[in-house]
Design a protein around this motif. Structure first.
Motif, PDB file in Angstrom:
ATOM      1  N   PRO A  89      32.424  74.703  41.576  1.00  0.00           N
ATOM      2  CA  PRO A  89      32.256  73.791  42.506  1.00  0.00           C
ATOM      3  C   PRO A  89      31.988  72.468  42.085  1.00  0.00           C
ATOM      4  CG  PRO A  89      30.934  75.773  43.090  1.00  0.00           C
ATOM      5  CD  PRO A  89      31.281  75.874  41.700  1.00  0.00           C
ATOM      6  N   GLY A  90      31.703  72.229  40.812  1.00  0.00           N
ATOM      7  CA  GLY A  90      31.450  71.018  40.117  1.00  0.00           C
ATOM      8  C   GLY A  90      32.640  69.938  40.263  1.00  0.00           C
ATOM      9  N   PHE A  91      33.873  70.623  40.421  1.00  0.00           N
ATOM     10  CA  PHE A  91      35.068  69.934  40.321  1.00  0.00           C
ATOM     11  C   PHE A  91      35.053  69.171  41.663  1.00  0.00           C
ATOM     12  CE2 PHE A  91      36.309  73.343  37.116  1.00  0.00           C
ATOM     13  CZ  PHE A  91      36.605  72.435  36.095  1.00  0.00           C
ATOM     14  N   ILE A  92      34.686  69.914  42.619  1.00  0.00           N
ATOM     15  CA  ILE A  92      34.751  69.252  43.961  1.00  0.00           C
ATOM     16  C   ILE A  92      33.661  68.177  43.899  1.00  0.00           C
ATOM     17  CG2 ILE A  92      34.273  69.486  46.366  1.00  0.00           C
ATOM     18  CD1 ILE A  92      35.387  72.402  46.179  1.00  0.00           C
ATOM     19  N   ALA A 122      28.918  68.229  50.598  1.00  0.00           N
ATOM     20  CA  ALA A 122      28.427  69.441  51.270  1.00  0.00           C
ATOM     21  C   ALA A 122      29.208  70.808  50.926  1.00  0.00           C
ATOM     22  CB  ALA A 122      28.461  68.956  52.562  1.00  0.00           C
ATOM     23  N   ILE A 123      30.801  70.430  51.000  1.00  0.00           N
ATOM     24  CA  ILE A 123      31.568  71.267  50.399  1.00  0.00           C
ATOM     25  C   ILE A 123      31.098  72.092  49.053  1.00  0.00           C
ATOM     26  CG2 ILE A 123      33.753  72.131  49.869  1.00  0.00           C
ATOM     27  CD1 ILE A 123      34.657  70.352  52.422  1.00  0.00           C
ATOM     28  N   SER A 124      30.821  71.333  48.169  1.00  0.00           N
ATOM     29  CA  SER A 124      30.525  71.626  46.820  1.00  0.00           C
ATOM     30  C   SER A 124      29.372  72.503  46.963  1.00  0.00           C
ATOM     31  CB  SER A 124      30.510  70.420  45.992  1.00  0.00           C
ATOM     32  OG  SER A 124      30.020  70.746  44.522  1.00  0.00           O
ATOM     33  N   VAL A 125      28.160  71.938  47.603  1.00  0.00           N
ATOM     34  CA  VAL A 125      26.938  72.626  47.661  1.00  0.00           C
ATOM     35  C   VAL A 125      27.049  73.855  48.565  1.00  0.00           C
ATOM     36  CG1 VAL A 125      24.496  72.530  48.943  1.00  0.00           C
ATOM     37  CG2 VAL A 125      25.379  70.283  47.484  1.00  0.00           C
ATOM     38  N   VAL A 126      27.827  74.096  49.349  1.00  0.00           N
ATOM     39  CA  VAL A 126      27.996  75.350  50.070  1.00  0.00           C
ATOM     40  C   VAL A 126      28.584  76.330  48.924  1.00  0.00           C
ATOM     41  CG1 VAL A 126      29.368  76.433  51.898  1.00  0.00           C
ATOM     42  CG2 VAL A 126      27.999  74.266  52.319  1.00  0.00           C
ATOM     43  N   PHE A 127      29.517  76.035  48.409  1.00  0.00           N
ATOM     44  CA  PHE A 127      30.377  76.755  47.714  1.00  0.00           C
ATOM     45  C   PHE A 127      29.402  77.115  46.215  1.00  0.00           C
ATOM     46  CE2 PHE A 127      34.711  75.391  48.639  1.00  0.00           C
ATOM     47  CZ  PHE A 127      34.877  76.132  49.379  1.00  0.00           C
ATOM     48  N   PHE A 128      28.476  76.232  45.657  1.00  0.00           N
ATOM     49  CA  PHE A 128      27.441  76.579  44.816  1.00  0.00           C
ATOM     50  C   PHE A 128      26.417  77.712  45.396  1.00  0.00           C
ATOM     51  CE2 PHE A 128      28.020  72.557  42.421  1.00  0.00           C
ATOM     52  CZ  PHE A 128      28.082  73.154  41.078  1.00  0.00           C
ATOM     53  N   VAL A 129      25.972  77.435  46.573  1.00  0.00           N
ATOM     54  CA  VAL A 129      25.169  78.541  47.123  1.00  0.00           C
ATOM     55  C   VAL A 129      25.740  79.958  47.308  1.00  0.00           C
ATOM     56  CG1 VAL A 129      23.814  79.061  49.157  1.00  0.00           C
ATOM     57  CG2 VAL A 129      23.565  76.727  48.248  1.00  0.00           C
ATOM     58  N   ILE A 130      27.073  79.714  47.637  1.00  0.00           N
ATOM     59  CA  ILE A 130      27.886  80.674  47.873  1.00  0.00           C
ATOM     60  C   ILE A 130      27.984  81.943  46.421  1.00  0.00           C
ATOM     61  CG2 ILE A 130      30.010  82.042  48.648  1.00  0.00           C
ATOM     62  CD1 ILE A 130      29.924  79.959  50.879  1.00  0.00           C
ATOM     63  N   PHE A 134      26.692  85.401  45.494  1.00  0.00           N
ATOM     64  CA  PHE A 134      27.421  86.414  44.868  1.00  0.00           C
ATOM     65  C   PHE A 134      27.021  86.857  43.597  1.00  0.00           C
ATOM     66  CE2 PHE A 134      30.722  85.444  48.002  1.00  0.00           C
ATOM     67  CZ  PHE A 134      30.644  86.485  48.739  1.00  0.00           C
ATOM     68  N   LYS A 135      26.588  85.949  42.596  1.00  0.00           N
ATOM     69  CA  LYS A 135      26.016  86.455  41.445  1.00  0.00           C
ATOM     70  C   LYS A 135      24.649  86.741  41.174  1.00  0.00           C
ATOM     71  CE  LYS A 135      29.732  84.694  39.142  1.00  0.00           C
ATOM     72  NZ  LYS A 135      30.688  85.598  38.267  1.00  0.00           N
ATOM     73  N   LEU A 136      23.968  86.331  42.147  1.00  0.00           N
ATOM     74  CA  LEU A 136      22.566  86.572  41.986  1.00  0.00           C
ATOM     75  C   LEU A 136      22.163  87.109  43.226  1.00  0.00           C
ATOM     76  CD1 LEU A 136      21.264  83.258  40.505  1.00  0.00           C
ATOM     77  CD2 LEU A 136      21.606  85.260  39.186  1.00  0.00           C
TER      78      LEU A 136
END
Length: 160
Positions: A89-92, A122-130, A134-136
């Motif tokens: 998500p860092g690309f966004i 906000a989209i990037s933060v949401v994708f980071f959280v998601i 999934f990972k943790l």
């Protein structure tokens, strides 16, 4: 003629040293670790040229993008490219940072630039959280259950 042969001798020695370092793998090691500098240097250069009032504020967008991506790639070089599975998500976020810098340092930009930066951020933060869930996810669920159990234990009146 003596001066010309002196210069040619130095060039030949320099080429020989570069060839030997290449054969020993030193150049490959340096290039494989520091290649994100190819992105970081232009990104920082765009910022420097803007703040020196050489280039217009539009260069802040690619400057922010390149700098963000270079930092992500340095992180992956240090900790392994498996990290990209949760850093994507860092690309966004890089685009959001570039747009936000444009809004922050150029007060003549349209409000839509700020809105776009906030939406992408906000989209990037949401994708980071998601991605982190999934990972943790198992660890997060376990932590929530422990906290809920502790809350039930300590909030319950001690009537026994």
């Amino acid at each position: 003629m003596a001066r010309n042969s002196y210069t040619i001798g130095i060039v030949l020695i320099g080429v020989a040293i570069i060839l030997l370092l290449g054969k020993l793998g030193v150049i490959h090691f340096i290039a494989s670790f520091f290649w994100p500098l190819v992105l970081l240097i232009p990104g920082l250069l765009f910022h420097m040229l803007f703040f020196n009032r050489t280039l217009p504020s539009g260069v802040l967008v690619p400057g922010g993008i390149l700098t963000t991506y270079a930092l992500m790639f340095f992180y992956c070089n240090l900790f392994g490219w498996g990290a990209m599975s949760y850093l994507w998500p860092g690309f966004i976020l890089g685009v959001a940072i570039g747009l936000y810098e444009l809004h922050l340092f150029d007060r003549n930009t349209h409000r839509g630039v700020w809105i776009a930066a906030m939406i992408l951020g906000a989209i990037s933060v949401v994708f980071f959280v998601i991605t982190l869930l999934f990972k943790l996810g198992v660890y997060v669920i376990a932590l929530v259950l422990v906290l809920a159990g502790a809350a039930l234990i300590f909030r319950r009146p001690r009537s026994w």
